[in-house]
Design a protein around this motif. Sequence first.
Motif, PDB file in Angstrom:
ATOM      1  N   SER A 153     -14.539  32.499 -11.884  1.00  0.00           N
ATOM      2  CA  SER A 153     -14.413  31.034 -11.850  1.00  0.00           C
ATOM      3  C   SER A 153     -15.651  30.291 -12.367  1.00  0.00           C
ATOM      4  O   SER A 153     -15.581  29.083 -12.582  1.00  0.00           O
ATOM      5  N   TRP A 154     -16.780  30.979 -12.577  1.00  0.00           N
ATOM      6  CA  TRP A 154     -18.006  30.287 -12.974  1.00  0.00           C
ATOM      7  C   TRP A 154     -17.886  29.576 -14.332  1.00  0.00           C
ATOM      8  O   TRP A 154     -18.320  28.424 -14.456  1.00  0.00           O
ATOM      9  N   PRO A 155     -17.353  30.177 -15.372  1.00  0.00           N
ATOM     10  CA  PRO A 155     -17.224  29.441 -16.644  1.00  0.00           C
ATOM     11  C   PRO A 155     -16.384  28.178 -16.519  1.00  0.00           C
ATOM     12  O   PRO A 155     -16.712  27.144 -17.113  1.00  0.00           O
ATOM     13  N   LEU A 156     -15.304  28.249 -15.743  1.00  0.00           N
ATOM     14  CA  LEU A 156     -14.453  27.072 -15.588  1.00  0.00           C
ATOM     15  C   LEU A 156     -15.186  25.957 -14.840  1.00  0.00           C
ATOM     16  O   LEU A 156     -15.094  24.775 -15.218  1.00  0.00           O
ATOM     17  N   VAL A 157     -15.938  26.293 -13.809  1.00  0.00           N
ATOM     18  CA  VAL A 157     -16.674  25.281 -13.049  1.00  0.00           C
ATOM     19  C   VAL A 157     -17.743  24.620 -13.918  1.00  0.00           C
ATOM     20  O   VAL A 157     -17.888  23.382 -13.940  1.00  0.00           O
ATOM     21  N   LEU A 158     -18.502  25.431 -14.644  1.00  0.00           N
ATOM     22  CA  LEU A 158     -19.540  24.863 -15.514  1.00  0.00           C
ATOM     23  C   LEU A 158     -18.939  24.014 -16.628  1.00  0.00           C
ATOM     24  O   LEU A 158     -19.501  22.990 -17.014  1.00  0.00           O
ATOM     25  N   GLY A 159     -17.786  24.421 -17.146  1.00  0.00           N
ATOM     26  CA  GLY A 159     -17.123  23.620 -18.175  1.00  0.00           C
ATOM     27  C   GLY A 159     -16.675  22.267 -17.653  1.00  0.00           C
ATOM     28  O   GLY A 159     -16.770  21.258 -18.357  1.00  0.00           O
ATOM     29  N   CYS A 160     -16.201  22.214 -16.425  1.00  0.00           N
ATOM     30  CA  CYS A 160     -15.792  20.924 -15.847  1.00  0.00           C
ATOM     31  C   CYS A 160     -16.991  19.999 -15.623  1.00  0.00           C
ATOM     32  O   CYS A 160     -16.909  18.788 -15.881  1.00  0.00           O
ATOM     33  N   ILE A 161     -18.124  20.570 -15.194  1.00  0.00           N
ATOM     34  CA  ILE A 161     -19.324  19.734 -15.018  1.00  0.00           C
ATOM     35  C   ILE A 161     -19.825  19.216 -16.370  1.00  0.00           C
ATOM     36  O   ILE A 161     -20.226  18.054 -16.500  1.00  0.00           O
ATOM     37  N   SER A 162     -19.767  20.059 -17.388  1.00  0.00           N
ATOM     38  CA  SER A 162     -20.167  19.617 -18.734  1.00  0.00           C
ATOM     39  C   SER A 162     -19.245  18.522 -19.251  1.00  0.00           C
ATOM     40  O   SER A 162     -19.703  17.573 -19.898  1.00  0.00           O
ATOM     41  N   ALA A 163     -17.958  18.638 -18.952  1.00  0.00           N
ATOM     42  CA  ALA A 163     -17.023  17.604 -19.388  1.00  0.00           C
ATOM     43  C   ALA A 163     -17.340  16.265 -18.725  1.00  0.00           C
ATOM     44  O   ALA A 163     -17.226  15.195 -19.348  1.00  0.00           O
ATOM     45  N   TYR A 164     -17.747  16.299 -17.470  1.00  0.00           N
ATOM     46  CA  TYR A 164     -18.131  15.062 -16.784  1.00  0.00           C
ATOM     47  C   TYR A 164     -19.319  14.397 -17.482  1.00  0.00           C
ATOM     48  O   TYR A 164     -19.313  13.196 -17.755  1.00  0.00           O
ATOM     49  N   TYR A 165     -20.356  15.190 -17.792  1.00  0.00           N
ATOM     50  CA  TYR A 165     -21.518  14.620 -18.474  1.00  0.00           C
ATOM     51  C   TYR A 165     -21.164  14.123 -19.876  1.00  0.00           C
ATOM     52  O   TYR A 165     -21.698  13.112 -20.348  1.00  0.00           O
ATOM     53  N   CYS A 166     -20.266  14.813 -20.539  1.00  0.00           N
ATOM     54  CA  CYS A 166     -19.874  14.397 -21.893  1.00  0.00           C
ATOM     55  C   CYS A 166     -19.171  13.053 -21.876  1.00  0.00           C
ATOM     56  O   CYS A 166     -19.449  12.171 -22.696  1.00  0.00           O
ATOM     57  N   VAL A 167     -18.264  12.863 -20.929  1.00  0.00           N
ATOM     58  CA  VAL A 167     -17.557  11.581 -20.823  1.00  0.00           C
ATOM     59  C   VAL A 167     -18.519  10.465 -20.436  1.00  0.00           C
ATOM     60  O   VAL A 167     -18.479   9.349 -20.982  1.00  0.00           O
ATOM     61  N   ARG A 168     -19.431  10.738 -19.508  1.00  0.00           N
ATOM     62  CA  ARG A 168     -20.415   9.737 -19.100  1.00  0.00           C
ATOM     63  C   ARG A 168     -21.341   9.360 -20.256  1.00  0.00           C
ATOM     64  O   ARG A 168     -21.754   8.193 -20.384  1.00  0.00           O
ATOM     65  N   THR A 169     -21.660  10.311 -21.111  1.00  0.00           N
ATOM     66  CA  THR A 169     -22.514  10.015 -22.273  1.00  0.00           C
ATOM     67  C   THR A 169     -21.825   9.052 -23.223  1.00  0.00           C
ATOM     68  O   THR A 169     -22.446   8.107 -23.737  1.00  0.00           O
ATOM     69  N   ILE A 170     -20.548   9.264 -23.475  1.00  0.00           N
ATOM     70  CA  ILE A 170     -19.810   8.371 -24.377  1.00  0.00           C
ATOM     71  C   ILE A 170     -19.758   6.959 -23.798  1.00  0.00           C
ATOM     72  O   ILE A 170     -19.925   5.959 -24.521  1.00  0.00           O
ATOM     73  N   ILE A 171     -19.552   6.845 -22.506  1.00  0.00           N
ATOM     74  CA  ILE A 171     -19.505   5.516 -21.873  1.00  0.00           C
ATOM     75  C   ILE A 171     -20.856   4.826 -21.968  1.00  0.00           C
ATOM     76  O   ILE A 171     -20.948   3.622 -22.292  1.00  0.00           O
ATOM     77  N   GLU A 172     -21.941   5.559 -21.711  1.00  0.00           N
ATOM     78  CA  GLU A 172     -23.282   4.964 -21.778  1.00  0.00           C
ATOM     79  C   GLU A 172     -23.641   4.536 -23.197  1.00  0.00           C
ATOM     80  O   GLU A 172     -24.297   3.517 -23.400  1.00  0.00           O
ATOM     81  N   LEU A 173     -23.229   5.313 -24.182  1.00  0.00           N
ATOM     82  CA  LEU A 173     -23.507   4.936 -25.571  1.00  0.00           C
ATOM     83  C   LEU A 173     -22.802   3.642 -25.950  1.00  0.00           C
ATOM     84  O   LEU A 173     -23.340   2.821 -26.700  1.00  0.00           O
ATOM     85  N   ALA A 174     -21.598   3.458 -25.439  1.00  0.00           N
ATOM     86  CA  ALA A 174     -20.862   2.230 -25.742  1.00  0.00           C
ATOM     87  C   ALA A 174     -21.477   1.014 -25.053  1.00  0.00           C
ATOM     88  O   ALA A 174     -21.403  -0.104 -25.578  1.00  0.00           O
ATOM     89  N   GLN A 175     -22.106   1.205 -23.917  1.00  0.00           N
ATOM     90  CA  GLN A 175     -22.648   0.075 -23.164  1.00  0.00           C
ATOM     91  C   GLN A 175     -24.103  -0.238 -23.495  1.00  0.00           C
ATOM     92  O   GLN A 175     -24.516  -1.393 -23.422  1.00  0.00           O
ATOM     93  N   ARG A 176     -24.890   0.751 -23.866  1.00  0.00           N
ATOM     94  CA  ARG A 176     -26.332   0.563 -24.022  1.00  0.00           C
ATOM     95  C   ARG A 176     -26.783   1.075 -25.386  1.00  0.00           C
ATOM     96  O   ARG A 176     -27.717   1.852 -25.510  1.00  0.00           O
ATOM     97  N   ARG A 177     -26.109   0.611 -26.408  1.00  0.00           N
ATOM     98  CA  ARG A 177     -26.414   1.095 -27.753  1.00  0.00           C
ATOM     99  C   ARG A 177     -27.798   0.661 -28.213  1.00  0.00           C
ATOM    100  O   ARG A 177     -28.545   1.444 -28.811  1.00  0.00           O
ATOM    101  N   ALA A 178     -28.183  -0.561 -27.950  1.00  0.00           N
ATOM    102  CA  ALA A 178     -29.479  -1.067 -28.422  1.00  0.00           C
ATOM    103  C   ALA A 178     -30.633  -0.303 -27.771  1.00  0.00           C
ATOM    104  O   ALA A 178     -31.591   0.092 -28.442  1.00  0.00           O
ATOM    105  N   GLN A 179     -30.571  -0.106 -26.469  1.00  0.00           N
ATOM    106  CA  GLN A 179     -31.643   0.612 -25.785  1.00  0.00           C
ATOM    107  C   GLN A 179     -31.688   2.077 -26.207  1.00  0.00           C
ATOM    108  O   GLN A 179     -32.759   2.682 -26.286  1.00  0.00           O
ATOM    109  N   PHE A 180     -30.527   2.647 -26.510  1.00  0.00           N
ATOM    110  CA  PHE A 180     -30.474   4.025 -26.987  1.00  0.00           C
ATOM    111  C   PHE A 180     -31.167   4.167 -28.335  1.00  0.00           C
ATOM    112  O   PHE A 180     -31.945   5.105 -28.560  1.00  0.00           O
ATOM    113  N   MET A 181     -30.922   3.235 -29.245  1.00  0.00           N
ATOM    114  CA  MET A 181     -31.583   3.282 -30.543  1.00  0.00           C
ATOM    115  C   MET A 181     -33.082   3.060 -30.414  1.00  0.00           C
ATOM    116  O   MET A 181     -33.876   3.613 -31.178  1.00  0.00           O
TER     117      MET A 181
END
Length: 442
Positions: free
Chosen positions: A163-191
């Motif tokens: 079950s370890w690969p599946l658990v780590l993949g789900c945590i990575s998916a959470y961070y990936c989705v959060r990254t896309i949301i943050e990029l859409a909201q804070r584009r100027a500060q990111f640049m």
Amino acid sequence: MFNSPDWVFSMFAFLGFLCCMIPLPWHLEAWNTGTCLYMIWTGLSCLIQFINSIVWRSNVTNWAPVWCDISAKFIIGTSVAIPACSLCINRRLYHIASVSSVTKTRAQKRRDIMTDLAIGVGIPVLEMILQYIVQGHRFNIFEEIGCYPATFNTPPAFVLVFSWPLVLGCISAYYCVRTIIELAQRRAQFMEFLSVNKNLSSSRYFRLMGLAGIEVLCTIPLGAYVIYLNVTAQPIYPWISWANAHYDFSRVEQIPSVLWRMSTPLVLSLELSRWFLVICAFVFFAFFGFADEARKNYRLAYVSVTKRVGLSTAGTVSSGGSWSVGSKSEMACNSRTATMPVFVTQRTEQKRDSLNSFSTSISIGDFNPAFDDVKEIPYLPTEIANGSISKESLPITPVDGQTVPLPDTPALAGPDPVLGINSVPRLVADVPESLRNSVDIV
């Protein structure tokens, strides 16, 4: 793919090793721990699979028991290490996209590196240790594949190993989705953060994000499929005791290809586990093997190799300038590296008197020694052309009724001046009649 000859996988496995190891040096300079760990785990796994496919191509002999112990454990660690490295990359990208401060202290950078090492190295090593609890015997040897770990299919194995690969993949998916949301909201500060970070550009950031996103999309389905195969393809044995699970632990099962290829689920499990490593290596090279920094390092490596073997590097541009055969920069480089001796010839000329040389800098004395005693020439054509002699200093012609004293020795006549309006030779008829008999006109 699964029915291809053995040499096909061996070739791709070795190419996958090269694809991961070639970009590693300049990624180490950027201190991106997750990316470097991803390359190391994937590259070494491809190398191990390449060696196993060569050694056990058409046999199941236990040639190297210690090697099989190490490689089997490494395969267990790799199955968790690649999702863990993807988690490190996604986590770092999320913190960059949601950064509240542009600068980071040395302590914060050190803490980030230690956290990535704990995830990318600590979790795989922990998985290797935990797998020993449900390790039924020493290892297996599959013909054409080589050494493979042996895991007792019991309920604790799903918690400790499968079950370890599946658990780590789900945590990575959470961070990936959060990254896309943050990029859409804070584009100027990111640049703004990327503008002050010399080790991370916008193109490299989105390439890392693409690599991590593909890993997430592949890890979750494959992790779920592995659990499904272990549930449906073989019976699940109950956990009785430690002694029962490790009974006859030192045995080695040797399975020829004609036997393990009869089971379709086993074929899918074995072939996917090794081809997935090669695919990960090529996916990484597709994102980072053709980037700007990669092409720059390829040019530097090409120039370095060709100059060591003595080949021409004309037209190849390096970071330090252009290299061409016979150029001054190449001669200077050869003198520093002592690859070729450089001979410098100093050319000296004998200083001549200014009156004995004309505009072509050739002395008459070089042709006839009789001219060495030539007396001073009254004027030079080059000095007249340059305007260094005035009209008052020129000799007066006998046209005005004056006599010119003849020298005792015949003087050397100067060269004919450049033809001009005032330099047309006068005719004999222009000389006054009273002077024709007193002057011998040549």
